[in-house]
Design a protein around this motif. Structure first.
Motif, mmCIF file in Angstrom:
data_model
loop_
_atom_site.group_PDB
_atom_site.id
_atom_site.type_symbol
_atom_site.label_atom_id
_atom_site.label_comp_id
_atom_site.label_asym_id
_atom_site.label_seq_id
_atom_site.Cartn_x
_atom_site.Cartn_y
_atom_site.Cartn_z
ATOM 1 N N PHE A 155 -12.447 21.154 -11.697
ATOM 2 C CA PHE A 155 -13.724 21.680 -12.166
ATOM 3 C C PHE A 155 -14.902 20.846 -11.675
ATOM 4 O O PHE A 155 -16.023 21.362 -11.577
ATOM 5 C CB PHE A 155 -13.724 21.804 -13.685
ATOM 6 C CG PHE A 155 -12.920 22.980 -14.167
ATOM 7 C CD1 PHE A 155 -13.412 24.263 -14.048
ATOM 8 C CD2 PHE A 155 -11.648 22.808 -14.690
ATOM 9 C CE1 PHE A 155 -12.673 25.361 -14.458
ATOM 10 C CE2 PHE A 155 -10.903 23.891 -15.103
ATOM 11 C CZ PHE A 155 -11.416 25.176 -14.985
ATOM 12 N N PHE A 156 -14.655 19.588 -11.345
ATOM 13 C CA PHE A 156 -15.720 18.815 -10.715
ATOM 14 C C PHE A 156 -16.011 19.385 -9.323
ATOM 15 O O PHE A 156 -17.167 19.549 -8.937
ATOM 16 C CB PHE A 156 -15.322 17.341 -10.623
ATOM 17 C CG PHE A 156 -16.424 16.463 -10.097
ATOM 18 C CD1 PHE A 156 -17.547 16.208 -10.860
ATOM 19 C CD2 PHE A 156 -16.341 15.904 -8.836
ATOM 20 C CE1 PHE A 156 -18.577 15.400 -10.373
ATOM 21 C CE2 PHE A 156 -17.359 15.105 -8.336
ATOM 22 C CZ PHE A 156 -18.481 14.849 -9.119
ATOM 23 N N GLY A 157 -14.951 19.714 -8.575
ATOM 24 C CA GLY A 157 -15.135 20.366 -7.284
ATOM 25 C C GLY A 157 -15.771 21.733 -7.440
ATOM 26 O O GLY A 157 -16.600 22.149 -6.611
ATOM 27 N N PHE A 158 -15.401 22.458 -8.489
ATOM 28 C CA PHE A 158 -15.981 23.765 -8.773
ATOM 29 C C PHE A 158 -17.491 23.652 -8.976
ATOM 30 O O PHE A 158 -18.271 24.456 -8.447
ATOM 31 C CB PHE A 158 -15.312 24.343 -10.013
ATOM 32 C CG PHE A 158 -15.822 25.687 -10.445
ATOM 33 C CD1 PHE A 158 -15.284 26.843 -9.920
ATOM 34 C CD2 PHE A 158 -16.832 25.793 -11.390
ATOM 35 C CE1 PHE A 158 -15.748 28.088 -10.315
ATOM 36 C CE2 PHE A 158 -17.306 27.021 -11.790
ATOM 37 C CZ PHE A 158 -16.761 28.180 -11.256
ATOM 38 N N PRO B 247 -0.964 10.720 -7.950
ATOM 39 C CA PRO B 247 -1.823 11.507 -8.844
ATOM 40 C C PRO B 247 -3.306 11.415 -8.515
ATOM 41 O O PRO B 247 -4.032 12.405 -8.636
ATOM 42 C CB PRO B 247 -1.520 10.938 -10.235
ATOM 43 C CG PRO B 247 -0.840 9.625 -9.996
ATOM 44 C CD PRO B 247 -0.142 9.750 -8.690
ATOM 45 N N LEU B 248 -3.781 10.237 -8.096
ATOM 46 C CA LEU B 248 -5.197 10.114 -7.749
ATOM 47 C C LEU B 248 -5.516 10.892 -6.479
ATOM 48 O O LEU B 248 -6.566 11.546 -6.368
ATOM 49 C CB LEU B 248 -5.579 8.645 -7.583
ATOM 50 C CG LEU B 248 -5.598 7.813 -8.876
ATOM 51 C CD1 LEU B 248 -5.983 6.365 -8.575
ATOM 52 C CD2 LEU B 248 -6.574 8.410 -9.892
ATOM 53 N N ALA B 249 -4.590 10.839 -5.508
ATOM 54 C CA ALA B 249 -4.784 11.621 -4.287
ATOM 55 C C ALA B 249 -4.784 13.112 -4.607
ATOM 56 O O ALA B 249 -5.591 13.887 -4.063
ATOM 57 C CB ALA B 249 -3.696 11.291 -3.270
ATOM 58 N N TRP B 250 -3.895 13.529 -5.485
ATOM 59 C CA TRP B 250 -3.853 14.937 -5.865
ATOM 60 C C TRP B 250 -5.134 15.364 -6.583
ATOM 61 O O TRP B 250 -5.588 16.496 -6.431
ATOM 62 C CB TRP B 250 -2.636 15.200 -6.759
ATOM 63 C CG TRP B 250 -1.354 15.330 -5.992
ATOM 64 C CD1 TRP B 250 -1.089 14.803 -4.759
ATOM 65 C CD2 TRP B 250 -0.179 16.007 -6.395
ATOM 66 N NE1 TRP B 250 0.188 15.103 -4.372
ATOM 67 C CE2 TRP B 250 0.778 15.856 -5.356
ATOM 68 C CE3 TRP B 250 0.183 16.730 -7.521
ATOM 69 C CZ2 TRP B 250 2.055 16.399 -5.421
ATOM 70 C CZ3 TRP B 250 1.466 17.276 -7.605
ATOM 71 C CH2 TRP B 250 2.383 17.114 -6.565
ATOM 72 N N ALA B 251 -5.719 14.452 -7.354
ATOM 73 C CA ALA B 251 -6.997 14.773 -8.005
ATOM 74 C C ALA B 251 -8.072 15.034 -6.956
ATOM 75 O O ALA B 251 -8.872 15.971 -7.086
ATOM 76 C CB ALA B 251 -7.412 13.633 -8.931
ATOM 77 N N GLY B 252 -8.091 14.225 -5.888
ATOM 78 C CA GLY B 252 -9.034 14.469 -4.807
ATOM 79 C C GLY B 252 -8.784 15.800 -4.117
ATOM 80 O O GLY B 252 -9.725 16.530 -3.778
ATOM 81 N N LEU B 253 -7.515 16.137 -3.916
ATOM 82 C CA LEU B 253 -7.180 17.419 -3.293
ATOM 83 C C LEU B 253 -7.556 18.585 -4.201
ATOM 84 O O LEU B 253 -7.979 19.644 -3.718
ATOM 85 C CB LEU B 253 -5.688 17.461 -2.970
ATOM 86 C CG LEU B 253 -5.204 16.459 -1.915
ATOM 87 C CD1 LEU B 253 -3.688 16.491 -1.796
ATOM 88 C CD2 LEU B 253 -5.856 16.735 -0.563
ATOM 89 N N ARG B 254 -7.428 18.397 -5.496
ATOM 90 C CA ARG B 254 -7.814 19.451 -6.426
ATOM 91 C C ARG B 254 -9.319 19.669 -6.438
ATOM 92 O O ARG B 254 -9.802 20.774 -6.713
ATOM 93 C CB ARG B 254 -7.304 19.136 -7.831
ATOM 94 C CG ARG B 254 -5.807 19.340 -7.996
ATOM 95 C CD ARG B 254 -5.413 20.804 -7.824
ATOM 96 N NE ARG B 254 -6.050 21.620 -8.839
ATOM 97 C CZ ARG B 254 -5.604 21.710 -10.086
ATOM 98 N NH1 ARG B 254 -4.499 21.067 -10.457
ATOM 99 N NH2 ARG B 254 -6.235 22.469 -10.965
ATOM 100 N N MET B 255 -10.085 18.629 -6.132
ATOM 101 C CA MET B 255 -11.526 18.825 -5.980
ATOM 102 C C MET B 255 -11.806 19.799 -4.838
ATOM 103 O O MET B 255 -12.692 20.651 -4.934
ATOM 104 C CB MET B 255 -12.221 17.485 -5.723
ATOM 105 C CG MET B 255 -12.351 16.591 -6.939
ATOM 106 S SD MET B 255 -13.143 15.004 -6.554
ATOM 107 C CE MET B 255 -14.724 15.565 -5.924
#
Length: 407
Positions: free
Chosen positions: A50-53, A93-101
């Motif tokens: 949602f931050f990327g959103f 998990p941190l890398a995945w958070a960046g990818l989710r952005m």
């Protein structure tokens, strides 16, 4: 039929986009459990989406103005594809958070392009039919995206590659279409305070909607696993939530157009608290009971965004509706950014029921604030019609035009 054919490329892109990006959140949750991520880390990935959103909502109209609709759509879709396909290359998990952005950026940006294109092409004569088809396509794609989870194996290359291929496929209808690109309207100013100025209750309502929807969509798979659902059952569990929310839109809209919307909003929040209690109570009564509770929960929580936006537009001038829609979308994103992390942390600390206790508490605040606002300002006279508003982009404010009418 001519109308459907003229927008076929856009609608097909919506379907592929939903299938490619709408399945990432539950797949990430299931994969995270498989890989040993903590519940808080899985929630953080949902917050990152949602931050990327939010960034996509702000950047999309500016990018469209600079490079055009098709190129902007290609850029956002490419970002989403990278965000999906790189998961199994970097298992962290941190890398995945960046990818989710990147995935969140893709969703907001691509939908802004699609809805801007639709806005430029529809006329007053075709608007109602076009928007009806668009809502059916979008809701159907969202349902299908939840069901796809039932056939994907968590934490394997094939699953993420398949979603990346679907995301890429969204490019084809848009880029090969012979339809002429529309001109670009000026990007709206982002004025979050405008929503509060027009209706504090509506502003609070969209924040609560963001908290509720994001918690369930991003952390719901963890809850499902905790109460004993299998992966294919979790797909049906999430689909039941979406279906329940879709089916209630018409009858609730009928009520909202005939009664004080603040009453409707307060009572739907009361029903949401009841749905949370029912969900907790029925968690151990079998899969059918869990699915029924999910549908009830969706029916009582998903309409809150549309109710809140309709109430805000009752107090808006015609020339500020687009900026008001952008402000409401911003507030929705604010609530959605924080919610998955909080919900997953509570589940980890206190068990699966804690998420619904958290959501109940948020709705109690909305009820109290709604009662306060009813004492502070009398009911509005002329109303805009209730419209099911998809939480996709601020362009929905242009697409679903609202003309005040006597209430």
């Amino acid at each position: 039929m001519r109308l459907l054919v003229s927008f076929a490329a856009l609608f097909l892109s919506v379907v592929f986009l939903q299938l490619g990006t709408g399945s990432v959140a539950p797949l990430d949750a299931l994969s995270g459990v498989e890989l040993g991520f903590t519940k808080a880390e899985i929630g953080t990935m949902g917050s990152a989406h949602f931050f990327g959103f939010f960034i996509g909502c702000w950047w999309a109209p500016r990018l469209m103005g600079a490079v055009g609709h098709s190129r902007a759509f290609a850029a956002f879709t490419a970002a989403g594809t990278i965000g999906v396909i790189a998961h199994m290359m970097i298992v962290d998990p941190l890398a995945w958070a960046g990818l989710r952005m990147l995935s969140g950026l893709c969703v907001a940006g691509a939908y802004t392009v699609i809805e801007a294109w639709l806005q430029a092409k529809v006329t007053n004569e075709t608007r109602g039919r076009a928007m009806g088809i668009y809502r059916i396509v979008d809701t159907g794609g969202s349902l299908a995206a939840q069901l796809v989870i039932g056939v994907l194996t968590p934490a394997v290359y094939f699953s993420y590659n398949l979603l990346a291929l679907l995301c890429c496929a969204a490019l084809l209808p848009m880029l090969v279409s012979k339809a002429e690109e529309p001109g670009m309207n000026a990007a709206p100013r982002l004025r979050p305070a405008l929503a509060w100025q027009r209706s504090p209750l509506a502003a609070m309502g969209v924040v609560v909607s963001g908290v509720t929807s994001a918690a369930f969509r991003m952390v719901g798979p963890i809850y499902g696993l905790e109460v004993g659902l299998t992966q294919d059952m979790i797909a049906l569990f999430l689909a039941a939530f979406v279906l329940g929310g879709a089916l209630v839109q018409f009858p609730l809209g009928w009520l909202a157009d005939r009664h004080d919307r603040r009453h409707v909003l307060i009572w739907i929040s009361v029903a949401a608290i009841l749905a949370c209690s029912v969900t907790i109570a029925m968690s151990g009564l079998g899969t059918v009971a869990v699915f029924a509770a999910a549908a009830f929960f969706g029916a009582t929580t998903m309409p809150i965004y549309s109710l809140s936006t309709a109430h805000a537009h009752d107090f808006a001038q015609d020339d500020e509706r687009v900026e008001l829609s952008a402000a409401l979308m911003f507030l929705y994103a604010v609530g959605a950014i924080a919610s998955p992390t909080v919900a997953s942390t509570l589940i980890e600390a206190f068990g699966p029921s804690a998420m619904f206790v958290f959501i109940s508490g948020i709705h109690v605040l909305l009820i109290v604030f709604g009662v306060f606002r009813m004492r502070a300002r009398p009911s509005v006279g002329p109303r805009t019609p209730y419209i099911y508003t998809p939480r996709t982009s601020f362009i929905a404010g242009r697409l679903f035009r609202r003309t005040p009418r006597d209430g």
